[in-house]
Design an enzyme around this catalytic site. Structure first.
Site, short mmCIF file in Angstrom:
data_model
loop_
_atom_site.label_atom_id
_atom_site.label_comp_id
_atom_site.label_asym_id
_atom_site.label_seq_id
_atom_site.Cartn_x
_atom_site.Cartn_y
_atom_site.Cartn_z
CG ASP A 182 78.86 77.46 -64.99
OD1 ASP A 182 78.59 78.41 -65.77
OD2 ASP A 182 78.03 77.02 -64.17
CB ILE A 183 80.53 79.92 -70.12
CG1 ILE A 183 79.03 79.76 -70.33
CG2 ILE A 183 81.33 78.92 -70.92
CD1 ILE A 183 78.59 80.16 -71.73
CD GLU A 211 70.84 76.37 -63.22
OE1 GLU A 211 71.47 75.30 -63.33
OE2 GLU A 211 70.40 76.79 -62.15
CG HIS A 239 73.34 70.76 -64.38
ND1 HIS A 239 72.00 70.79 -64.69
CD2 HIS A 239 73.62 71.97 -63.85
CE1 HIS A 239 71.50 71.97 -64.37
NE2 HIS A 239 72.46 72.70 -63.85
CG HIS A 261 76.66 73.72 -60.34
ND1 HIS A 261 76.86 74.74 -61.24
CD2 HIS A 261 75.34 73.40 -60.42
CE1 HIS A 261 75.71 75.04 -61.82
NE2 HIS A 261 74.78 74.24 -61.34
#
Length: 129
Positions: free
Chosen positions: A28-29, A87, A92, A94
């Site tokens: 994750d950026i 978002e 997805h 995490h």
């Protein structure tokens, strides 16, 4: 097409951790912690629980060695798993190194890492897979 689909296709660069024919994992950026990794299915599905049952089972099996690799290189008590999905309209998961439940608070400030720091974390995790 979502930003995640563009990452899968290589149109947007990422710090890839793992990939197979059905899933893609990358750092994750905007991480909550060093090693914060996103795991996504390659099929573009908005809601996590709309994924087919067989894909859902494979999802966890794909994520498991990644979580163990993160835990091996990032000091933490465990790897937290979160599915929020607000978002980006692409299912997805995490994987976040945590020491307390507050470490998974998405309203906290995100870390700002340099490309060199991301690359070092990426290489460390990948080396443990």
């Amino acid at each position: 097409m979502t930003i995640f689909s563009k990452i899968i296709r290589g149109e947007i660069p990422s710090y890839k951790i793992a990939e197979n024919d059905r899933f893609y994992a990358f750092l994750d950026i905007f991480p909550l912690a060093q090693g914060h990794t996103l795991v996504i299915p390659k099929v573009e599905t908005d809601k996590f629980f709309d994924l087919p049952d067989d894909l859902m089972a494979e999802y966890l099996l794909f994520a498991k060695p990644i979580a163990r690799a993160i835990e091996a290189v990032i000091p933490c008590n465990r790897i937290g798993v979160s599915v929020v999905g607000l978002e980006v309209p692409h299912a997805h998961m995490h994987l976040i190194p945590i020491n307390s439940v507050d470490d998974m608070n998405f309203s906290r400030s995100k870390l700002k890492l340099s490309p060199e720091e991301f690359e070092a974390i990426q290489q460390a995790i990948v080396s443990r897979l």
